[in-house]
Design a protein around this motif. Sequence first.
Motif, PDB file in Angstrom:
ATOM      1  N   LYS A  89      42.797  44.823  28.283  1.00  0.00           N
ATOM      2  CA  LYS A  89      42.780  44.513  29.705  1.00  0.00           C
ATOM      3  C   LYS A  89      41.755  43.389  29.886  1.00  0.00           C
ATOM      4  O   LYS A  89      40.595  43.545  29.496  1.00  0.00           O
ATOM      5  N   MET A  90      42.214  42.269  30.429  1.00  0.00           N
ATOM      6  CA  MET A  90      41.339  41.110  30.587  1.00  0.00           C
ATOM      7  C   MET A  90      41.503  40.497  31.971  1.00  0.00           C
ATOM      8  O   MET A  90      42.594  40.532  32.541  1.00  0.00           O
ATOM      9  N   TYR A  91      40.427  39.920  32.474  1.00  0.00           N
ATOM     10  CA  TYR A  91      40.483  39.119  33.685  1.00  0.00           C
ATOM     11  C   TYR A  91      40.573  37.682  33.208  1.00  0.00           C
ATOM     12  O   TYR A  91      39.711  37.205  32.461  1.00  0.00           O
ATOM     13  N   LEU A  92      41.641  36.967  33.610  1.00  0.00           N
ATOM     14  CA  LEU A  92      41.891  35.612  33.123  1.00  0.00           C
ATOM     15  C   LEU A  92      42.123  34.641  34.276  1.00  0.00           C
ATOM     16  O   LEU A  92      42.683  35.007  35.310  1.00  0.00           O
ATOM     17  N   ALA A  93      41.711  33.402  34.062  1.00  0.00           N
ATOM     18  CA  ALA A  93      42.019  32.295  34.970  1.00  0.00           C
ATOM     19  C   ALA A  93      42.253  31.070  34.093  1.00  0.00           C
ATOM     20  O   ALA A  93      41.537  30.853  33.113  1.00  0.00           O
TER      21      ALA A  93
END
Length: 126
Positions: A104-108
């Motif tokens: 689970k990753m927060y990506l931009a």
Amino acid sequence: MYSHMMVGSNDIDRSKKFYDATFKAMGGREGSLDPKGRLVYMHNGGIFLVTPPIDGQPATHGNGCTIGFAMTPEQADAWHAAGVEAGGTSIEDPPGIREGGGMKMYLAYLRDPDGNKLCALHRVTD
């Protein structure tokens, strides 16, 4: 393993505007020009450089290449917004959580003004 990352640019002034904005948004400082005309950014023990190609040919982005920067989700949002405002292009999905492969990753994601693909990444731990 890595000592530094470097991307090419056809317009160092335009790149300085973009990278100064994105590095400041993630808590870093503006870049400095070295004697060879390269932009140098140092943050969290890493070195990132932007340079006109040494061979005199136009800079091109690497298709399939992505440069990732580790940061918090809040920094990623600020980084993404600053990058778009400074001439970058938002790509892929909007900033947010992605899940897959047990991670689970927060990506931009952004492309800089020369087309280099950049990623802000935060590994989410439950």
